[in-house]
Enzyme design. Structure first.
Site, PDB file in Angstrom:
ATOM      1  N   SER A   1     -10.287  -8.734  13.905  1.00  0.00           N
ATOM      2  CA  SER A   1      -9.397  -8.375  15.014  1.00  0.00           C
ATOM      3  C   SER A   1     -10.273  -7.939  16.179  1.00  0.00           C
ATOM      4  O   SER A   1     -11.443  -7.570  15.986  1.00  0.00           O
ATOM      5  CB  SER A   1      -8.499  -7.214  14.582  1.00  0.00           C
ATOM      6  OG  SER A   1      -7.861  -6.646  15.702  1.00  0.00           O
TER       7      SER A   1
ATOM      8  N   TYR B   1      -7.086   1.088  10.877  1.00  0.00           N
ATOM      9  CA  TYR B   1      -7.000  -0.368  11.033  1.00  0.00           C
ATOM     10  C   TYR B   1      -8.310  -0.905  11.620  1.00  0.00           C
ATOM     11  O   TYR B   1      -8.894  -1.871  11.116  1.00  0.00           O
ATOM     12  CB  TYR B   1      -5.811  -0.716  11.944  1.00  0.00           C
ATOM     13  CG  TYR B   1      -5.609  -2.199  12.158  1.00  0.00           C
ATOM     14  CD1 TYR B   1      -4.987  -2.981  11.197  1.00  0.00           C
ATOM     15  CD2 TYR B   1      -6.039  -2.820  13.331  1.00  0.00           C
ATOM     16  CE1 TYR B   1      -4.800  -4.343  11.382  1.00  0.00           C
ATOM     17  CE2 TYR B   1      -5.852  -4.184  13.528  1.00  0.00           C
ATOM     18  CZ  TYR B   1      -5.237  -4.938  12.558  1.00  0.00           C
ATOM     19  OH  TYR B   1      -5.066  -6.287  12.745  1.00  0.00           O
TER      20      TYR B   1
HETATM   21  P1  NAD Z   1       2.224 -10.954   9.645  1.00  0.00           P
HETATM   22  O1  NAD Z   1       2.765  -9.631   9.200  1.00  0.00           O
HETATM   23  O2  NAD Z   1       3.089 -11.816  10.470  1.00  0.00           O
HETATM   24  O3  NAD Z   1       1.745 -11.782   8.378  1.00  0.00           O
HETATM   25  C1  NAD Z   1       0.973 -11.206   7.372  1.00  0.00           C
HETATM   26  C2  NAD Z   1       1.302 -11.871   6.035  1.00  0.00           C
HETATM   27  O4  NAD Z   1       0.435 -11.332   5.073  1.00  0.00           O
HETATM   28  C3  NAD Z   1       2.717 -11.610   5.568  1.00  0.00           C
HETATM   29  O5  NAD Z   1       3.312 -12.807   5.128  1.00  0.00           O
HETATM   30  C4  NAD Z   1       2.547 -10.641   4.418  1.00  0.00           C
HETATM   31  O6  NAD Z   1       3.524 -10.788   3.418  1.00  0.00           O
HETATM   32  C5  NAD Z   1       1.178 -11.024   3.920  1.00  0.00           C
HETATM   33  N1  NAD Z   1       0.530  -9.945   3.217  1.00  0.00           N
HETATM   34  C6  NAD Z   1       0.422  -8.652   3.610  1.00  0.00           C
HETATM   35  N2  NAD Z   1      -0.215  -7.947   2.679  1.00  0.00           N
HETATM   36  C7  NAD Z   1      -0.502  -8.788   1.676  1.00  0.00           C
HETATM   37  C8  NAD Z   1      -1.142  -8.642   0.431  1.00  0.00           C
HETATM   38  N3  NAD Z   1      -1.585  -7.460   0.016  1.00  0.00           N
HETATM   39  N4  NAD Z   1      -1.298  -9.728  -0.347  1.00  0.00           N
HETATM   40  C9  NAD Z   1      -0.820 -10.917   0.050  1.00  0.00           C
HETATM   41  N5  NAD Z   1      -0.188 -11.103   1.214  1.00  0.00           N
HETATM   42  C10 NAD Z   1      -0.037 -10.059   2.013  1.00  0.00           C
HETATM   43  O7  NAD Z   1       0.865 -10.596  10.382  1.00  0.00           O
HETATM   44  P2  NAD Z   1      -0.121 -11.449  11.282  1.00  0.00           P
HETATM   45  O8  NAD Z   1      -0.099 -10.910  12.644  1.00  0.00           O
HETATM   46  O9  NAD Z   1       0.072 -12.892  11.090  1.00  0.00           O
HETATM   47  O10 NAD Z   1      -1.492 -10.987  10.649  1.00  0.00           O
HETATM   48  C11 NAD Z   1      -2.385 -11.847   9.979  1.00  0.00           C
HETATM   49  C12 NAD Z   1      -3.780 -11.268  10.099  1.00  0.00           C
HETATM   50  O11 NAD Z   1      -4.170 -11.253  11.468  1.00  0.00           O
HETATM   51  C13 NAD Z   1      -3.925  -9.857   9.605  1.00  0.00           C
HETATM   52  O12 NAD Z   1      -5.135  -9.703   8.918  1.00  0.00           O
HETATM   53  C14 NAD Z   1      -3.941  -9.045  10.871  1.00  0.00           C
HETATM   54  O13 NAD Z   1      -4.609  -7.826  10.724  1.00  0.00           O
HETATM   55  C15 NAD Z   1      -4.675  -9.989  11.785  1.00  0.00           C
HETATM   56  N6  NAD Z   1      -4.472  -9.744  13.230  1.00  0.00           N
HETATM   57  C16 NAD Z   1      -3.225  -9.804  13.775  1.00  0.00           C
HETATM   58  C17 NAD Z   1      -3.072  -9.541  15.124  1.00  0.00           C
HETATM   59  C18 NAD Z   1      -1.749  -9.609  15.813  1.00  0.00           C
HETATM   60  O14 NAD Z   1      -1.675  -9.174  16.959  1.00  0.00           O
HETATM   61  N7  NAD Z   1      -0.714 -10.093  15.178  1.00  0.00           N
HETATM   62  C19 NAD Z   1      -4.182  -9.237  15.897  1.00  0.00           C
HETATM   63  C20 NAD Z   1      -5.424  -9.198  15.306  1.00  0.00           C
HETATM   64  C21 NAD Z   1      -5.544  -9.447  13.958  1.00  0.00           C
END
Ligand code: NAD
Length: 595
Positions: free
Chosen positions: A465, A478
């Site tokens: 991130s 985080y």
């Molecule tokens: P999201 O919540 O839309 O999707 C995350 C998915 O991961 C969900 O389907 C959830 O069920 C699954 N998940 C969560 N914990 C889990 C576990 N222990 N085992 C298996 N599956 C699990 O979130 P997103 O925004 O798509 O995030 C994806 C990644 O991107 C994450 O690592 C997040 O930290 C990172 N990220 C997101 C953002 C943002 O702004 N959305 C920014 C930077 C980084």
């Protein structure tokens, strides 16, 4: 009249194959057939220093659907050698051999040629000379360029040198060291019939990870000694005077192993000039793909032959990166939503085989289902909590048994946690580190080990991130988890570089996904947490950066083998500041959360 005696040196490892000898130009070729002769004929041509048995694993797989034919090239395996050897291996004579075999095994119907290494070099000749027109339906080439195309490639770079072109020439020149050695008289023969021949199987297993077993066959020393004439009879004359009309008269599928120690990918940059219908594929693998990646090759050859025969529609994948990822096995964690789901779809559109992993079974199943619809060669759902090491171990074992070693792993699953350090409980810390860091560690450790053991390369993507390099008073846990993922990725990248396994850390900024509505807010009651979740979801919605763009950045990072990729403009800005003006970021970190 036959001047050469049938070669005696080989034994076949092709169980159930029907063998015959085909006479041509003073030699007899040992030809093996598998599968139903009524089906389209796939003709496999081996390279140097091999015999037809190099194809055994691919041949048995293809024989389920096709009439598969293999032959020992003259002077190799159980085919006899020309006398004298000098002048007996010219491309013209090898073309005569091909036509004799094709006429014997498939007299009324063109064949689908497949060549590896020197088998591919010769097959390029077959598919670009006039006299074979109508006898070849398609050609799949791997690790063996046309000497004519190669000659033009060199000439262009010598005539119009630029620093990049000179670099390409030197790069390929260094990879061709063995070609110079093979031009020396007698020495190669002595080496192959002596120490090199004895050590070759061990060398292949150590350097190329070719599994030990019934390959190479005992004919290796004489195959290698005779085969030196393939180089001596052809390389210099053709590279000096390449044919100007070496255009392919059949569709060509080019499979390029990304870790080929002998051939540069750049050799094929201008191939579209010579091939009107070209399908490109790349594969994380070293040179001996018929031994190390038989499943993938059989899949691609089968698809290509079927599409040319017109029996089935063209392979579905038409996505931007289908040349790079079609058929590859890709595992994405957290694939049930947001960035993970968009990434699964992007690989699916590129024709990959997708394993969608999520702790939410229904969401994973939906991703797999839609992946199949948008172009995945196949897709499966797996319900696993990435923080559970035992469940991850079982997943890794199951995937290896059922689908093989993954080519691309995307450790994406992650959860959000906001709240100041003093508000964050140790339970909060444990949860976020368990998923965001330990989930990534388990994935890298288990699937990375399988990739390393396979020894054919691959790629690991870890979703970090912008928080990894941007401190913040409201995201201490985080950000710490993501900084750890970033550093883990950098360390692993250094460790796995020698094995051809790339590691990329992706650092998105604010992306419009569900993460805001499921993120935990420490130090507030449930009602306040729900209010903040809603508010941050609105903020991310207003920013409205789609997860599909992150998915595209992930595929690009693999293609370019990038180490760290900040994705959104604010992430890129923060990345620059973290390197050149970290004080600015430190000041920004003190700002209280707008949520
Ligand atoms: P999201 O919540 O839309 O999707 C995350 C998915 O991961 C969900 O389907 C959830 O069920 C699954 N998940 C969560 N914990 C889990 C576990 N222990 N085992 C298996 N599956 C699990 O979130 P997103 O925004 O798509 O995030 C994806 C990644 O991107 C994450 O690592 C997040 O930290 C990172 N990220 C997101 C953002 C943002 O702004 N959305 C920014 C930077 C980084």
């Amino acid at each position: 009249m036959l001047t050469g005696a049938r070669g005696e040196g080989g034994v076949t490892v092709l169980k159930g194959a029907r063998e015959r000898w085909v006479p041509t130009g003073g030699v007899e070729l040992c030809v093996a057939e598998l599968g139903d002769p009524e089906r389209p004929t796939v003709l496999l041509v081996h390279g140097y220093p091999d015999s037809k048995e190099v194809w055994s694993k691919v041949a048995v797989r293809l024989a389920e659907d096709f009439h598969v034919v293999l032959y020992d090239v003259r002077g190799h395996g159980r085919s006899s050698a020309p006398k004298p050897l000098r002048g007996g291996f010219t491309l013209e004579k090898l073309t005569d051999d091909f036509l004799a075999v094709a006429d014997a095994v498939s007299p009324g119907r063109p064949v689908h040629l497949v060549g590896h290494d020197w088998g591919s070099v010769q097959a390029w000749e077959f598919v670009t000379v006039k006299r074979t027109e109508g006898r070849i339906a398609s050609f799949t080439s791997m690790s063996g360029p046309s000497l004519d195309h190669f000659g033009h490639w060199i000439q262009q770079r010598v005539k119009r040198p630029t620093p990049r072109r000179i670099g390409q020439l030197l790069g390929q020149g260094a990879k061709s060291w063995y070609v110079y050695l093979l031009h020396t008289p007698v020495l190669p023969e002595l080496a192959w019939r002596g120490p090199l021949g004895k050590r070759w199987p061990r060398l292949l297993s150590r350097l190329e990870n070719v599994p030990a077993g019934n390959y190479p066959t005992p004919s290796l020393p004489s195959d290698a000694a005779h085969g030196a004439w393939l180089y001596r009879d052809n390389v210099r004359p053709r590279l000096r005077r390449p044919r100007a009309d070496a255009y392919a008269h059949a569709p060509v599928q080019l499979i390029t192993p990304l870790g080929d120690a002998f051939l540069s990918e750049r050799l094929y940059d201008e191939l579209e000039l010579w091939v009107p219908q070209l399908t490109r594929r790349t594969i994380p693998a070293k040179h001996w793909v018929p031994r190390t990646r038989p499943d993938q090759l059989a899949l691609w050859i089968g698809e290509f032959v079927t599409s040319v025969e017109g029996g089935r529609p063209e392979p579905k994948a038409a996505g931007r990166h289908s040349d790079r990822f079609a058929g590859q096995l890709v595992l994405v964690t957290g694939a049930g939503s947001g960035i993970g789901r968009a990434t699964a779809y992007a690989f699916a559109e590129a024709g990959a085989r997708v394993i969608a992993v999520d702790r939410d079974g229904e969401a994973a199943a939906r991703t797999a289902e839609l992946s199949r619809l948008v172009g995945a060669t196949d897709a499966w759902a797996e319900v696993v909590d990435v923080s559970d090491d035992q469940a991850m171990e079982k997943l890794a074992a199951r995937v290896a048994t059922e689908h093989g070693v993954v080519d691309v792993l995307v450790n994406n699953a992650g959860i959000g946690l906001a709240g100041t350090f003093l508000d964050t409980t140790s339970e909060d810390w444990r949860k976020v580190l368990d998923v965001n860091l330990w989930g990534v560690i388990h994935g890298c450790r288990l699937f990375g080990r399988q990739m390393a053991n396979r020894g054919q390369g691959g790629h690991i993507v870890n979703i970090a991130s912008a928080a990894a390099f941007q401190p913040s008073r409201v995201l201490p846990a985080y950000s710490t988890s993501k900084a750890a993922v970033l550093m883990l990725s950098e360390c692993l990248r250094a460790e796995l570089a020698d094995q051809g396994i790339g590691v990329s850390a992706i650092c998105p900024g604010l992306v419009n996904t569900n993460i805001t509505s499921t993120a935990r807010f420490a130090g507030v009651d449930a009602e306040e947490e729900a209010r903040r979740q809603k508010k941050s979801a609105r903020l991310y919605g207003m920013r409205n950066y789609p997860p599909e763009k992150v998915a595209e950045a992930i595929l690009r990072a693999i293609v370019n083998d990038d180490a760290v990729v900040p994705v959104t403009p604010e992430a890129r800005g923060a990345h620059v500041l973290s390197r050149f003006a970290p004080g600015v970021l430190r000041r920004l970190a003190r700002v209280k959360s707008p949520v």
